[in-house]
Each structure stands twice: as C-alpha cells, then as structure tokens.
Design a protein around this motif. Structure first.
Motif, PDB file in Angstrom:
ATOM      1  N   ILE A 172      -4.014  16.255  19.963  1.00 43.75           N
ATOM      2  CA  ILE A 172      -4.767  16.235  21.217  1.00 43.75           C
ATOM      3  C   ILE A 172      -4.913  14.799  21.701  1.00 43.75           C
ATOM      4  O   ILE A 172      -5.037  13.861  20.915  1.00 43.75           O
ATOM      5  CB  ILE A 172      -6.151  16.901  21.034  1.00 43.75           C
ATOM      6  CG1 ILE A 172      -6.812  17.149  22.390  1.00 43.75           C
ATOM      7  CG2 ILE A 172      -7.038  16.074  20.136  1.00 43.75           C
ATOM      8  CD1 ILE A 172      -8.076  17.984  22.287  1.00 43.75           C
ATOM      9  N   LYS A 173      -4.878  14.620  23.008  1.00 46.46           N
ATOM     10  CA  LYS A 173      -5.025  13.306  23.615  1.00 46.46           C
ATOM     11  C   LYS A 173      -6.303  13.309  24.444  1.00 46.46           C
ATOM     12  O   LYS A 173      -6.369  13.929  25.493  1.00 46.46           O
ATOM     13  CB  LYS A 173      -3.821  12.974  24.495  1.00 46.46           C
ATOM     14  CG  LYS A 173      -2.505  12.880  23.724  1.00 46.46           C
ATOM     15  CD  LYS A 173      -1.341  12.663  24.648  1.00 46.46           C
ATOM     16  CE  LYS A 173      -0.047  12.447  23.852  1.00 46.46           C
ATOM     17  NZ  LYS A 173       0.322  13.632  23.062  1.00 46.46           N
ATOM     18  N   VAL A 174      -7.322  12.638  23.944  1.00 47.73           N
ATOM     19  CA  VAL A 174      -8.612  12.564  24.625  1.00 47.73           C
ATOM     20  C   VAL A 174      -8.976  11.105  24.809  1.00 47.73           C
ATOM     21  O   VAL A 174      -9.021  10.349  23.835  1.00 47.73           O
ATOM     22  CB  VAL A 174      -9.713  13.293  23.828  1.00 47.73           C
ATOM     23  CG1 VAL A 174     -11.061  13.152  24.530  1.00 47.73           C
ATOM     24  CG2 VAL A 174      -9.363  14.763  23.661  1.00 47.73           C
ATOM     25  N   THR A 175      -9.212  10.695  26.053  1.00 48.27           N
ATOM     26  CA  THR A 175      -9.493   9.285  26.332  1.00 48.27           C
ATOM     27  C   THR A 175     -10.951   9.027  26.656  1.00 48.27           C
ATOM     28  O   THR A 175     -11.329   7.891  26.900  1.00 48.27           O
ATOM     29  CB  THR A 175      -8.630   8.800  27.510  1.00 48.27           C
ATOM     30  OG1 THR A 175      -8.922   9.597  28.680  1.00 48.27           O
ATOM     31  CG2 THR A 175      -7.153   8.924  27.188  1.00 48.27           C
ATOM     32  N   LYS A 214      -7.646  17.155  12.360  1.00 46.41           N
ATOM     33  CA  LYS A 214      -6.592  16.316  12.920  1.00 46.41           C
ATOM     34  C   LYS A 214      -5.250  16.699  12.317  1.00 46.41           C
ATOM     35  O   LYS A 214      -5.173  17.030  11.143  1.00 46.41           O
ATOM     36  CB  LYS A 214      -6.884  14.837  12.630  1.00 46.41           C
ATOM     37  CG  LYS A 214      -8.059  14.272  13.393  1.00 46.41           C
ATOM     38  CD  LYS A 214      -8.414  12.901  12.919  1.00 46.41           C
ATOM     39  CE  LYS A 214      -7.308  11.898  13.116  1.00 46.41           C
ATOM     40  NZ  LYS A 214      -7.713  10.535  12.722  1.00 46.41           N
ATOM     41  N   PRO A 215      -4.162  16.663  13.135  1.00 45.93           N
ATOM     42  CA  PRO A 215      -2.856  16.971  12.574  1.00 45.93           C
ATOM     43  C   PRO A 215      -2.524  16.027  11.412  1.00 45.93           C
ATOM     44  O   PRO A 215      -2.828  14.841  11.450  1.00 45.93           O
ATOM     45  CB  PRO A 215      -1.904  16.735  13.754  1.00 45.93           C
ATOM     46  CG  PRO A 215      -2.774  16.872  14.959  1.00 45.93           C
ATOM     47  CD  PRO A 215      -4.120  16.381  14.555  1.00 45.93           C
ATOM     48  N   GLN A 216      -1.923  16.566  10.384  1.00 50.43           N
ATOM     49  CA  GLN A 216      -1.557  15.764   9.214  1.00 50.43           C
ATOM     50  C   GLN A 216      -0.131  15.247   9.360  1.00 50.43           C
ATOM     51  O   GLN A 216       0.690  15.875   9.988  1.00 50.43           O
ATOM     52  CB  GLN A 216      -1.665  16.639   7.957  1.00 50.43           C
ATOM     53  CG  GLN A 216      -3.063  17.217   7.771  1.00 50.43           C
ATOM     54  CD  GLN A 216      -4.128  16.134   7.638  1.00 50.43           C
ATOM     55  OE1 GLN A 216      -3.929  15.174   6.871  1.00 50.43           O
ATOM     56  NE2 GLN A 216      -5.223  16.251   8.335  1.00 50.43           N
ATOM     57  N   GLN A 252       1.430  19.817  13.561  1.00 43.30           N
ATOM     58  CA  GLN A 252       2.566  18.974  13.908  1.00 43.30           C
ATOM     59  C   GLN A 252       2.092  17.754  14.702  1.00 43.30           C
ATOM     60  O   GLN A 252       1.234  17.882  15.585  1.00 43.30           O
ATOM     61  CB  GLN A 252       3.586  19.761  14.733  1.00 43.30           C
ATOM     62  CG  GLN A 252       4.117  20.996  14.025  1.00 43.30           C
ATOM     63  CD  GLN A 252       4.683  20.673  12.650  1.00 43.30           C
ATOM     64  OE1 GLN A 252       5.521  19.783  12.522  1.00 43.30           O
ATOM     65  NE2 GLN A 252       4.220  21.387  11.634  1.00 43.30           N
ATOM     66  N   PRO A 253       2.626  16.574  14.428  1.00 42.49           N
ATOM     67  CA  PRO A 253       2.167  15.359  15.134  1.00 42.49           C
ATOM     68  C   PRO A 253       2.268  15.466  16.649  1.00 42.49           C
ATOM     69  O   PRO A 253       1.409  14.954  17.366  1.00 42.49           O
ATOM     70  CB  PRO A 253       3.096  14.275  14.583  1.00 42.49           C
ATOM     71  CG  PRO A 253       3.527  14.773  13.242  1.00 42.49           C
ATOM     72  CD  PRO A 253       3.635  16.268  13.385  1.00 42.49           C
TER      73      PRO A 253
END
Length: 328
Positions: free
Chosen positions: A312-315, A326-328, A307-308
C-alpha cells in the motif's frame, strides 16, 4: 493547503497567483502532473499556487445522467492537499455559473479574486458557457488581460491517455489492479462500520466489517484482496462486494474481513483499498460450501498482499503501518 469557497475571503491575503482549474475527479496521474507543474511555476515566480475546482461536479448540475464519480469532495480535497498547492478555491457550481462567459468567469473569480498571472490547464479543458473557453480563446483573453496560459500535454500510461473515464470503466469492470499506475494508489472507498446481518463471525467464522456506503463508484461485484485502514493503521483483508446471493439479499453491500485482526470496529470509519480481484460473487449450495470457499479466498488474499508490488502507498503524514500486515 487553505480551502476557501469565495475568492473574496483570500483576495487581500495573497499576491499574484499561478492557477490551475478543473474537476479533478480521481486526482489521477494527469491531474497530479498538472498540479505539480502549477506549484513549481508558482515557486519559480514567487507566486501563490492555487487549484480551482467545483462542488458539486458540473456534470451533476448540467446532466441527469452523470456517471458515478471516483472521488467525493472530501476525499478530493484530501488528495489535492497532498500534492502541494497553497490554496484551493472550491466553488459552488450552479446553473448561473454555467451561463457565465469565459471572460466573465475569469474576470470575476481568477483575476479580481486571485490576482492570476498564469493559468495552466489540461489538454482538453474548457470553461464557461458552451465550453467556449478553450486554450486558444483563453490565450487570447490572457493577452488582453495580462496573464499567460499554458497547456499540459496528455499523460499516457500503457499506451493510453490517463483519464477519469478510463479509471471509472476499469473499476466498474472489476479490474482494480490496472488502476494503480493511473492513480498512483489503489482505488479506495471509505465508510462507517455498521451492524449487518451478523452472519460473518457467528455463522461463517469470518467476522466482517460492513460499510455504510457513501461513495458512488464501486468495483464489479465479487471478492477482492484489500488493504484496510483502521485508526491510522493498515491491515490485510478480503472483501465481498455484492448482494450475498447465497442468503438472497437485495441490497449492495461491502463486507471486509480483516486478517489477523481482533477488536470491535462498530462505529469506526475505515478505508478499503482494492488491490486485486479474486473471483466473481456466486451462489453456493449451503453454509459449508461457502465457508470452504471463504477459507480459500482468505489464503489467496494473503498471498496477493504479501507480494512487494501489492504494498500500500499512503502519504498522509499521520499514517502508521502495522508490522504484522506489511508485505514480506
């Protein structure tokens, strides 16, 4: 970000500074707002932005019943650096430091050491002996010593103030999804992959990475959809936290199964991001029932992570994503 343990190491290298100070456990959205304000004020006044924090956490020194902390020092420093301060003064907190009056602490570490001209604190922050250094007393001290003090209002999300205590309670209750807006990232633990009981791949058909546990705070035992960072790449996964009651274990373990991954992880440092709880840990009647439940867990984990909103949020600038997970 430059990290120093003694202000004398940097005193002659910086000019006037804008300083924020705190424990910053979790480096949550409230902390991020405080650091951002400090950095923007420093840029506007051509001063050095400085974050002052402590190791160990003061509660570890002052109390015998300190809670498990959200971030250990290494991770806290990594997170602080992502929000732009030029300097982090990491002070060794001791009982002697705890006995300093607010005026003595400010003079020794912030004025003499950092040439502080502006201090920005959280709405509930206190420093010095007896927590006497609150906004009012620090403002009065600033009028005498030549610095200003500003206080950030509490940051609220979903109708409640963002706090380390709130985040800790959610994680311990297994409610990892609601932690995302409070941290701006999923709750994570990090560890070295070590040899476990060798049951995952050999016995169950689902190889797992067993973490050598170094963190203090873990979600409630159960099964979770996770993202796993391995060598600067991210993979879908499902993790079990608990004691494996089907096999009668006693020690807490974190075992992560990486979806669609082939390779040897032993000795690698991996990072596990907890996205959503799937179910409680429970004892199964035998291997076949357990294998069937794991297959369902894997499928649920794949659905959740696709699910969008679960992306994950990686900076970190050196981080790379694998295209397969990766989410589709």
């Amino acid at each position: 970000m430059i990290i120093v343990n003694n202000p004398e190491d940097i005193r002659d290298a910086i000019g006037d500074s804008c300083v924020t100070i705190g424990n910053f456990d979790g480096v949550h959205k409230g902390h991020q707002r405080l650091i951002d304000l400090t950095c923007s004020r420093a840029r506007a006044t051509d001063r050095t932005s400085v974050v002052v924090t402590f190791d160990p956490h003061p509660l570890r020194v002052l109390r015998n019943d300190a809670p498990p902390f959200i971030t250990l020092t290494e991770q806290k420093l990594e997170l602080l650096s992502q929000y732009g301060p030029q300097v982090c003064l990491l002070l060794n907190f001791t009982m002697a430091m705890a006995k300093l009056s607010p005026e003595d602490f400010v003079q020794k570490y912030l004025l003499d050491g950092l040439h502080m001209k502006e201090m920005i604190i959280g709405y509930d922050y206190h420093l010095g002996k007896g927590r006497a250094g609150n906004f009012e007393t620090l403002s009065e001290l600033g009028r005498k010593k030549g610095f200003t003090v500003d206080r950030l209002d509490p940051v609220s999300i979903d109708g409640a103030v963002v706090s380390s205590t709130r985040i800790r309670d959610l994680v311990q209750a297994g409610k990892v999804w609601p932690v995302l807006p409070l941290l701006g990232r999923f709750y994570q633990v990090k560890g070295e992959v070590v040899h476990g009981m060798n049951r995952g791949g050999r016995l169950l058909g689902f190889p797992t990475a067993n973490l050598k546990l170094v963190d203090e705070l873990f979600p409630k035992p159960g099964v979770y959809a996770i993202w796993v960072e391995v060598n600067k790449e991210v993979h879908m996964g499902v993790a079990n936290i608990g004691k494996n009651p089907t096999f009668g274990n006693d020690a807490l373990s974190v075992e992560a199964h990486l979806l669609d991954f082939k390779g040897d992880l032993y000795g690698s440092d991996i990072r596990v991001h907890f996205v959503q709880r799937i179910r409680d840990e429970r004892k199964f009647s035998g291997i076949d029932e357990l294998k069937g439940r794991i297959r369902k867990d894997v499928e649920l984990g794949r659905q959740i992570l696709s699910q969008p909103e679960a992306a994950i949020k990686v900076t970190r600038p050196d981080f790379q994503r694998t295209t397969s997970s990766k989410p589709q």
